[in-house]
Design a protein around this motif. Structure first.
Motif, PDB file in Angstrom:
ATOM      1  N   HIS A  77      -2.890 -11.998  68.867  1.00  0.00           N
ATOM      2  CA  HIS A  77      -3.236 -12.812  70.047  1.00  0.00           C
ATOM      3  C   HIS A  77      -4.476 -12.195  70.692  1.00  0.00           C
ATOM      4  N   PRO A  79      -6.096 -13.150  73.381  1.00  0.00           N
ATOM      5  CA  PRO A  79      -6.093 -13.081  74.860  1.00  0.00           C
ATOM      6  C   PRO A  79      -5.198 -11.964  75.404  1.00  0.00           C
ATOM      7  N   GLN A  80      -4.494 -11.275  74.530  1.00  0.00           N
ATOM      8  CA  GLN A  80      -3.586 -10.232  75.015  1.00  0.00           C
ATOM      9  C   GLN A  80      -4.199  -8.840  74.949  1.00  0.00           C
ATOM     10  N   THR A  99       2.228 -11.224  79.996  1.00  0.00           N
ATOM     11  CA  THR A  99       1.434 -12.049  79.081  1.00  0.00           C
ATOM     12  C   THR A  99       0.990 -13.361  79.713  1.00  0.00           C
ATOM     13  N   GLU A 103      -2.861 -14.631  80.304  1.00  0.00           N
ATOM     14  CA  GLU A 103      -3.417 -15.794  79.594  1.00  0.00           C
ATOM     15  C   GLU A 103      -4.022 -16.809  80.562  1.00  0.00           C
ATOM     16  N   THR A 136      -5.354 -19.324  73.775  1.00  0.00           N
ATOM     17  CA  THR A 136      -4.419 -19.718  74.835  1.00  0.00           C
ATOM     18  C   THR A 136      -4.320 -21.244  74.833  1.00  0.00           C
ATOM     19  N   SER A 141     -10.735 -21.536  75.194  1.00  0.00           N
ATOM     20  CA  SER A 141     -10.449 -20.231  74.578  1.00  0.00           C
ATOM     21  C   SER A 141     -10.635 -20.308  73.063  1.00  0.00           C
ATOM     22  N   LEU A 171      -0.281 -22.949  82.633  1.00  0.00           N
ATOM     23  CA  LEU A 171      -0.391 -22.758  81.172  1.00  0.00           C
ATOM     24  C   LEU A 171       0.240 -23.910  80.394  1.00  0.00           C
ATOM     25  N   ARG A 202       3.560 -22.285  70.578  1.00  0.00           N
ATOM     26  CA  ARG A 202       3.797 -20.844  70.796  1.00  0.00           C
ATOM     27  C   ARG A 202       5.115 -20.381  70.177  1.00  0.00           C
TER      28      ARG A 202
END
Ligand code: GUN
Ligand code: ZN
Length: 442
Positions: A77, A79-80, A99, A103, A136, A141, A171, A202
């Protein structure tokens, strides 16, 4: 147009057959002095150095170390990056505490571009040339990630996360919006240069059945597109899936019902699996990502590698870092932890099998085994030069290695990003440890 040809000279390895199905030693190609010829980003010749094989005018570039196919990260991931090493939680609390807040910052395109730039460079610095990447929920993104990947010409597989419930409102998309945005991203990026799209719900708890069905439709409608999600990672998560989808026989059946279990499906973690789940993966050709640093860090459990790879019904398995649940982008670090996970089951992971998982095995899991993961004619020239003497301690230890298998094993147990001397993408040297000034961070 004439082809651009170059040649590399030095020691090299490639794992050219599946060492989980054959004697590992028979799967390893090793040349102490190899010549690798690359034309327009593709390996055209590979074998013991022979001056007669060198074309006039193509002076081989010498390297110190061991040339190896670039690593493949089957689950990560980007974005993490900002939550790696977050203290003290298991999966579901980790998602809500660290998390999901992180995000949300990817609503800002400039932030996404900056992190994508950092992520790509850190991957290449760790020797990883292909990754299967979660972005994300924000389409921006994905654009930021693929734009950066296109700049390096890396072969990457990525997609917009789909979530229409059980996450913060900022989100969430909807089944319809997730479909429309994913379709637009597929049209913009899938098969453009080396970029490949991955439909990315996800995990079952954050998608309604309608959204999973829409994801299945995207996969059905788009030849060659991938899909990725999480599966059987944590006991509380599995129980939650049972409550949310009471009509389904198992967690995997939730995805199968939506048409998400097939030859280009990559399921992250798959720790708490039943025999029937492995059989379904074998029958459908779906692949699993073994994410040892994450599974240990989040206390999720021990992946049963040899059960998954049982020669009676082998399942395709790749190796994932799962940053930020995972604790390093280096696949050498993943292999170190993978060895320990397997050791706890009373078995052993030898170096040939380990390097297979990180290279050709990952490519096979992604159905890209005809072009990625090996050094061989016709293969894309994504390569790394490993340095067995990266630190004084490593130089000391590897000085005692008496075979290539011992050397590879020492690299997989002691190595990390410091052991990556150079990284080549489609034949271009994009990272050189000894020339850090050429590798500007955003
Ligand atoms: N399950 C659902 N989302 C995630 C995630 O971001 N990381 C991990 N490790 N598991 C997940
Ligand atoms: Zn993950």
């Amino acid at each position: 147009m004439t082809a651009t040809t170059k040649a590399l000279r030095g020691a090299a390895i490639s794992i050219d057959a599946d060492p989980f199905l054959r004697e590992p030693r028979d799967c390893l190609t090793h040349h102490e002095d190899a010549l690798t010829v690359i034309s327009d980003g593709i390996v055209t010749a590979f074998g013991p150095y022979d001056p007669a094989a060198v074309r006039p005018g193509v002076e081989p570039e010498r390297y110190e170390g061991l040339l190896c196919p670039g690593f493949i990260d089957a689950h990560v991931h980007y974005p993490q990056m900002q939550v790696i090493g977050a203290y003290g939680t298991e999966l579901l609390e980790w998602l809500t505490t660290y998390t999901f807040p992180a995000e949300q910052s990817f609503a800002d395109d400039a932030h996404a571009a900056r992190v994508a730039g950092l992520f790509l460079r850190e991957l290449l610095r760790a020797g990883t040339t292909t990754a299967v990447v979660y972005c994300t929920v924000h389409p921006g993104s994905v654009d930021a990630f693929f734009a950066e990947s296109a700049r390096f010409n890396t072969r990457m597989i990525a997609g917009k996360v789909l979530m229409d419930r059980n996450a913060p409102p900022a989100l969430l998309d909807t089944a319809e919006r997730g479909y429309t945005e994913s379709r637009a991203l597929i049209e913009r990026w899938h098969g453009v240069g080396r970029q490949l799209y991955c439909v990315t719900p996800r995990f079952a708890p954050t998608s309604t059945e309608a959204q999973l069905d829409a994801a299945g439709a995207l996969v059905r409608e788009t030849p060659g597109v991938f899909t990725q999600t999480h599966l059987c990672e944590n006991r509380a998560e599995i129980e939650w899936v049972r409550e949310l989808f009471p009509a389904r026989e198992s967690y995997l059946d939730v995805y199968a019902h939506a048409g998400l279990v097939g030859p280009r499906s990559m399921f992250g973690h798959a720790i708490h699996m039943h025999e029937g789940d492995f059989q379904t993966c074998h029958d459908t050709g779906a692949a699993l990502a073994f994410c040892p640093t994450s599974n240990l860090f989040l206390g999720s459990g021990l992946f049963r590698l040899y059960d998954a790879m049982d020669p009676k019904r082998p399942v395709r398995v790749g190796l994932g870092t799962d940053v930020g649940g995972g604790t390093s982008l280096s696949q050498l670090r993943s292999l170190d932890e993978a060895y320990k996970v397997v050791a706890l089951s009373g078995a052993k992971l030898d170096a040939v099998r380990g390097f297979w998982l990180a290279t050709a095995g990952g490519a096979e899991a992604l159905r890209l085994g005809d072009r990625l993961g090996r050094i061989a004619p016709g293969y894309e020239a994504d390569l790394v030069v490993l340095d067995p003497k990266a630190t004084p301690f490593m130089a000391f230890r590897t000085g005692y290695c008496q075979s290539i298998e011992e050397l590879l094993f020492a690299l997989m147990i002691m190595g990390d990003d410091r052991a990556i001397r150079r990284t080549y993408v489609a034949g271009e040297r994009v990272y050189d440890r000894d020339r850090p000034e050429q590798f500007r961070y955003p």
